[in-house]
Write a protein that holds these residues in place. Sequence first.
Motif, PDB file in Angstrom:
ATOM      1  N   UNK A 139     -18.734 -45.615  20.726  1.00 25.47           N
ATOM      2  CA  UNK A 139     -17.801 -46.472  19.987  1.00 25.47           C
ATOM      3  C   UNK A 139     -18.516 -47.275  18.904  1.00 25.47           C
ATOM      4  N   UNK A 140     -17.746 -47.642  17.905  1.00 26.97           N
ATOM      5  CA  UNK A 140     -18.247 -48.548  16.870  1.00 26.97           C
ATOM      6  C   UNK A 140     -17.821 -49.951  17.254  1.00 26.97           C
ATOM      7  N   UNK A 141     -18.675 -50.883  16.950  1.00 27.40           N
ATOM      8  CA  UNK A 141     -18.362 -52.270  17.262  1.00 27.40           C
ATOM      9  C   UNK A 141     -17.821 -52.951  16.016  1.00 27.40           C
ATOM     10  N   UNK A 142     -16.753 -53.700  16.192  1.00 27.62           N
ATOM     11  CA  UNK A 142     -16.195 -54.495  15.098  1.00 27.62           C
ATOM     12  C   UNK A 142     -17.122 -55.684  14.832  1.00 27.62           C
ATOM     13  N   UNK A 143     -17.467 -55.951  13.573  1.00 24.03           N
ATOM     14  CA  UNK A 143     -18.339 -57.106  13.305  1.00 24.03           C
ATOM     15  C   UNK A 143     -17.698 -58.443  13.695  1.00 24.03           C
ATOM     16  N   UNK A 144     -16.387 -58.430  13.858  1.00 19.36           N
ATOM     17  CA  UNK A 144     -15.691 -59.668  14.249  1.00 19.36           C
ATOM     18  C   UNK A 144     -15.719 -59.844  15.764  1.00 19.36           C
ATOM     19  N   UNK A 145     -15.768 -61.102  16.187  1.00 22.16           N
ATOM     20  CA  UNK A 145     -15.596 -61.432  17.604  1.00 22.16           C
ATOM     21  C   UNK A 145     -14.506 -62.487  17.685  1.00 22.16           C
ATOM     22  N   UNK A 146     -13.864 -62.528  18.854  1.00 18.48           N
ATOM     23  CA  UNK A 146     -12.839 -63.559  19.045  1.00 18.48           C
ATOM     24  C   UNK A 146     -13.477 -64.928  19.029  1.00 18.48           C
ATOM     25  N   UNK A 147     -12.747 -65.892  18.505  1.00 15.45           N
ATOM     26  CA  UNK A 147     -13.246 -67.275  18.562  1.00 15.45           C
ATOM     27  C   UNK A 147     -13.021 -67.788  19.977  1.00 15.45           C
ATOM     28  N   UNK A 148     -13.702 -68.829  20.310  1.00 14.67           N
ATOM     29  CA  UNK A 148     -13.431 -69.478  21.594  1.00 14.67           C
ATOM     30  C   UNK A 148     -14.180 -68.858  22.746  1.00 14.67           C
ATOM     31  N   UNK A 149     -15.387 -68.411  22.501  1.00 18.45           N
ATOM     32  CA  UNK A 149     -16.286 -68.103  23.617  1.00 18.45           C
ATOM     33  C   UNK A 149     -16.193 -66.714  24.211  1.00 18.45           C
ATOM     34  N   UNK A 150     -15.035 -66.059  24.090  1.00 18.27           N
ATOM     35  CA  UNK A 150     -14.921 -64.685  24.610  1.00 18.27           C
ATOM     36  C   UNK A 150     -15.804 -63.807  23.764  1.00 18.27           C
ATOM     37  N   UNK A 151     -16.842 -63.292  24.364  1.00 11.17           N
ATOM     38  CA  UNK A 151     -17.788 -62.523  23.541  1.00 11.17           C
ATOM     39  C   UNK A 151     -17.565 -61.019  23.655  1.00 11.17           C
ATOM     40  N   UNK A 152     -16.345 -60.612  24.054  1.00  7.19           N
ATOM     41  CA  UNK A 152     -16.068 -59.184  24.224  1.00  7.19           C
ATOM     42  C   UNK A 152     -16.299 -58.424  22.929  1.00  7.19           C
TER      43      UNK A 152
END
Lengths: 494, 95, 488
Positions: A139-152
Amino acid sequence: MSDLLSLSLTGARDALKAKKTSSTELTDAYIGAMEAGKSLNAFITETPDKARAMAKASDEKLAKGEGGAMEGLPIGIKDLFCTQGVLTTAASHILDGFKPEYESTVSQNLWNAGAVMLGKLNLDEFAMGSSNETSHYGPVENPWRRSGGDNAKLVPGGSSGGSAAAVAGRLAIAATGTDTGGSIRQPASLCGIVGIKPTYGRCSRWGVVAFASSLDQAGPLTRTVSDAALMLGAMAGHDPKDSTSADLAVPDFEAALTGDVRGMKIGIPKEYRVDGMPAEIDALWQKGAAMLKDAGAEIVDISLPHTKYALPTYYIIAPAEASSNLARYDGVRYGLRVDGDSLNEMYENTRAEGFGDEVKRRILIGTYVLSAGYYDAYYLKAQKVRALIQKDFNDAYQSVDAILTPTAPSAAFAIGENEDDPIKMYLNDVFTVPASLAGLPGISVPVGLSGEGLPLGLQVLGKAFDEETVLKVGGVLEQAAGFDALPGFLAGGK
Amino acid sequence: MSLDKATVAKIAHLARIKTDDAQLDAMVGDLNTILGFVEQLSEVNTDNVEPLASVTGHGLPLRADVVTDGAYPERVLANAPDRAHGYYAVPKVVE
Amino acid sequence: MTAEKSNLVTGNTGDWEIVLGLEVHAQVTSNSKLFSGAATTFGSEPNSQVSLVDSAMPGMLPVINEECVRQAVRTGLGLNAAINRFSVFDRKNYFYADLPQGYQISQFKQPIVGEGVITVDLPGGRSKSIGIERLHLEQDAGKSIHDQSPTKSYIDLNRSGVALMEIVSRPDMRSAEEAAAYVKKLRSILRYLGTCDGNMQEGSMRADVNVSVRKPGDELGTRCEIKNMNSIRFMQQAIEYEARRQIEIIEDGGTIDQETRLFDANKGETRSMRSKEEAHDYRYFPDPDLLPLIFSEEFVEAEKAKLPELPDAKKARFIADFGLSPYDAAILVEEQETAAFYEKVADGRDPKLAANWMITELFGNLNKAGKDLSDSPVDEAKLGGLIDLITDNTISGRIAKDVFAEMFESGKDAPTIVEEKGLRQVTDTGAIEELIDSVMASQAEKVAEYRSGKDKLFGFFVGQVMKQSQGKANPAMVNELLKKKLAG
């Protein structure tokens, strides 16, 4: 020149012309960025040596004041475009080791315009997917991460996931994509960038590994609308080697970006307000409509009555065509071969090992809907409904110039989140598929952030071969939204 | 319409994809889910609707009858997993 | 249609009727392939006439050859068939080693040519109409070679993508002879049109034959398809064997399995094709890489105007203008070159005489020598010259046969041979009377017998006089003068 990676495509073009930087410098910066961004898994094959050689040649041209529209600009190529002498995989095990003896028309057009190739970008296997999770190369990883600590780790969308992630994460200044049911627009939306699928027939399909021939179209993924205009102009054009290529001159797309939408009629199709659509998507859509209204456009409620049936229609036609298009991967002339005692065994072993689960699912569905006794009920029925969907658009365009919709029903989701349910995954394309079936152009422009801090895009659809209006409206939306949020991962830093 | 295991096995063979028993079970479920989803099309009235022949609506372009291609067996065979004497080679076929 | 008695086959349970329908694959005469720019010439190095499209490389796309379209339209017109101005290319999906795409581009529901009819020539000058169901364009497959390696089959894609016309007949034929006549006539029309060279040895024309049998008046029986017949003679043998096989099975209480069979020319029998045993499901659907093929009525009309005179029209003209028998006319029009040869010979001469000399002497000698008209030592002018000598009484018909043989052997023209050998006919009354007198003098007894009423002896005297003249005396004059002299 500092911060080369933050330049847009048009910005870099202008900087090169003004000799503020060189293609070699720019290209080296991106070769460094590719290295820094390895964790995203955006590239399947990197071609730094080729990039440097092309950059050098571009610099020589630029020094003489020559060069094409894309001279010296380092871009990534979705690994669905055949590139001469460079491994071309379609992200499938079955194309192991395949080095084409030819160059796709679209990539050749880009090289002719002076672009520099950084490498081949990851995608869903044979472009079948909406999350880039079906790639044989991971899989490719999205450069974006959710805000608020979820580091999925999030998906970049698909199938042009590597292209979207690379452009958003600044591993490439721009990239080619292909869109069959939303594969440019949906990942653009999920990665906070711009992606345009032109009208079917605008870009040649020659040399692009086929998924569904009546739907596949190439287009650019870029950081800005004017970048998209520039790059689409370089990719497009009539190609006598593709019978479905339109024999039309390519307009000056950048010139269409006048910023003036006064008096234009923008349709809001009520059927796109689907059940269970998140409130924030609906809110974003209304915000977008308000922006266009503020810019002087007239917002018109319209109806596209067969919208609901687009996705099921697509999931008959696309797999049917794919089942036939993928028959050539048989272990005889290129790619993987898994031996067997007979020809049939060799075929069955090769294709069992070479294709991933999603590709197999679609081949089997496609084989079934075309098989004796089922053709009329499925395939023929779907082509009839497709005609109705096209008619819906034709009717709507009697009264509007363009149509505004959300691009995707959600922001980026976590890797693995939607894997268990094929239908849930297919629903990602609910807003993009109707225009694909009708062959119409559409652009996704980032307009806002979700509650979790992830980018969301809106889609502008236009009439056949009226990419100019699509780009113009997209440009106004971009201007009004002023989307300047940046992803968590950014090569070269913020 | 619902697919059973035997039908899926038949389709898999038509598509030349080897499937073992466990894979077949999984495929039966997936394919039925997808078929159930596309089943909604039966709601649409398509009486007197011509199936779409092409989105572009134009006719087939013709090319001149001139030899412009070929004469490069090496390029044709370059990626072959198995070749011999200028031919592609495959497991022997008994006719 | 009532069964023609002469075509029926007798079994143990009575008479059987054979029902035959043919699917003929004819290679379209063109420089390049149907959907690629690779060459179509026969017998090149393996995989040397293969483009990236023909080898089904990923992302390769078909673009249609306009000449192949035109040739199909011309052929349709030549078969008196409806031309469909809107037709569609479909994919026929199946896996085989010499089918690189995994599908063949063909036409299924909407072919380029619809129903037509041709008239076939049967022995005895009879003719019969055979319906054409359709003609469509499709790609040929490559070639698998199975005998070069003990463990491998080899694949040559030179033929992959070559344009074929599949011409499907109605099940209108009732004997191997009719099927042979149909193939001959079809080949003749295609060759006149220049749309297929008709060369069956090189595979540019081959036939799949659907064979079934039934009791006269019954419904159609289950058919078997004999694949890939590339010789008319073998096709006839195959049909006869297959019909007999089916009759025996049914008469033994069995049923016919619908299947594909191959003809083994060495054994003279058909056998089931194992590789085709598996039930096919071709999953036809319109090829999304191609758009519908559309052309105007003007295009069709323009092609119609450019058609050459076809065999049937020519045959009718030969009968009407030259007074030929239907049988002779049919022979002379089968090949365009033969007809042209004939018309040159007949020009300004007795057309029936010209026809007789071509059919009996020229064709007879060519056959014996294993030669074609194109390499005949006797050309139009030479044959015409010979006929002229007969017409102006320079030589008799009998002597002319010897002259012809000499002409065929040496290539010299007729007047030269006649001069060199002194074969000029004797037409001088005095000279002939001298011959008669000498014969009568040496055969006084026979003359007496004749005069006493045994007039059967007249033939004997003619023979003797001709013998004396070494065949050169004008036979009509000999008759006339002899009668007078014998009468005393």
